[in-house]
Design a protein around this motif. Sequence first.
Motif, PDB file in Angstrom:
ATOM      1  N   VAL A 171     -11.623  14.779   3.069  1.00 55.23           N
ATOM      2  CA  VAL A 171     -10.976  13.594   1.641  1.00 55.23           C
ATOM      3  C   VAL A 171     -12.161  12.659   2.103  1.00 55.23           C
ATOM      4  O   VAL A 171     -12.194  11.546   2.937  1.00 55.23           O
ATOM      5  CB  VAL A 171     -10.146  13.192   1.753  1.00 55.23           C
ATOM      6  N   HIS A 172     -12.297  11.829   0.978  1.00 56.94           N
ATOM      7  CA  HIS A 172     -12.940  10.675   1.169  1.00 56.94           C
ATOM      8  C   HIS A 172     -11.983   9.255   1.408  1.00 56.94           C
ATOM      9  O   HIS A 172     -10.767   9.581   0.564  1.00 56.94           O
ATOM     10  CB  HIS A 172     -13.774  10.585  -0.780  1.00 56.94           C
ATOM     11  N   ALA A 173     -12.303   9.224   1.972  1.00 60.02           N
ATOM     12  CA  ALA A 173     -11.527   7.716   2.683  1.00 60.02           C
ATOM     13  C   ALA A 173     -10.695   6.663   1.578  1.00 60.02           C
ATOM     14  O   ALA A 173     -12.193   5.385   1.960  1.00 60.02           O
ATOM     15  CB  ALA A 173     -11.450   7.291   3.837  1.00 60.02           C
ATOM     16  N   VAL A 174     -10.346   5.615   0.713  1.00 61.21           N
ATOM     17  CA  VAL A 174     -10.533   4.946   0.220  1.00 61.21           C
ATOM     18  C   VAL A 174      -9.896   3.193   0.992  1.00 61.21           C
ATOM     19  O   VAL A 174      -9.389   3.810   1.512  1.00 61.21           O
ATOM     20  CB  VAL A 174      -9.560   4.722  -1.183  1.00 61.21           C
ATOM     21  N   GLY A 175     -10.700   2.285   1.089  1.00 61.48           N
ATOM     22  CA  GLY A 175     -10.282   0.734   1.366  1.00 61.48           C
ATOM     23  C   GLY A 175      -9.174   0.711   1.010  1.00 61.48           C
ATOM     24  O   GLY A 175      -9.294  -0.006  -0.066  1.00 61.48           O
TER      25      GLY A 175
END
Length: 391
Positions: A171-175
């Motif tokens: 999963v791409h971690a969104v800030g």
Amino acid sequence: MVNDVEFHREVTLGLMDALQKHRERLTVYLHDSMFKPKDGSSSSSSSSSSFDLVSYVDAVMPGDSLRNAYYKEGFNSNSLRNAYYKEGINETDVAIFVSPEFSIGYYRELIRRARPRMLIVFIHEPNMDLSRLQYIINMHPLVGVAALSPHVAATVKARMRMHHVHWMMPVHAVGCANTCFEGWAVQGKFEGQRRSYSSLWEAMANQLAAAAGGSGAAAVQAAPARLLQQQQPGPGRGPSLLGLPQQLRPHVFLYRDLRYADYYDTLCRSQALLPLFNASSGYLRDKISSSVLASLAAGLPLMVPRRFLEVYEAFKEEHVLLLDDSPTNEPGAAELASIAKLSGPEGAATLAARRKALAQLRHVLNQHAAAKLDGLMAAAASRPHASTKQD
């Protein structure tokens, strides 16, 4: 890594996260629509449908400390190539195919030119034509087959009569920098056979009518709805397609074809995500929804029936907002009741706990995916650059 289709971009971003340690050796080929025309013109459809994905990778993957302190070094646009031009395809160790069942011809050509030691293929549609799935697996003598969730992997394994199918959910971690959350969101492709909109609209309309301008604000008034659609341009995708009643349109905001930075920002500003799965969609049977990845990426809890936890085994109660799906509840009423609770005195604490739990789960899933990919690539290291079965 190759994703030569106009969708499943969130899977590509997740895999890029999981492959951070290999970034100097990784080249990612994306569909032509993700790139603006080489001549800089705006006439091509690609310029209006790229969602600024390449710019997003440039801005976020290298690690702007204000947005995502996790990344210290990372990818840039030099790591991303336009699959259409087939530039720079050289002999390679491992080829990862994100959506091979949708573009078999392209993947066959890449295998012929790159002669990878191993293929890793992610299957998204396990119920498609069986001969097509078998053809993908037979394209190379060493293939690691994977799916994004255990229930999808089990379906592929059973249909293909395979000894083992890997599952991993990178999963791409969104800030998410927002601390003020309001309303709820629905994301994904707007199709009635995927999601049950009508029952929710009916419940919202009934609640709005009951409030009738009184002091007791209805949940639909206090919590605006955000509908986010990320797909290629096409006709008839407005409120009428969704069957959205006229009286609800001031309370429901439709966002289409957002740039990726704006898309994730809009998700981050919401309290919860409504997948609205219906019985015919297969998302609670043998498919995986992009809403699951969006929930993990933005730390946005899903409102789901208990059945969801039985299918998506990685999720526990602390990661979701369980709906009261008892037979006495009218369709749509459970979602509105859950939304109302988030506006109550304990709503903020509940939301904070869910977001923290989702961040922890995302970390575990990414570690799991990275370890799986490392193991597969290690297995390929001692193999020769084999001739493919198609030769």
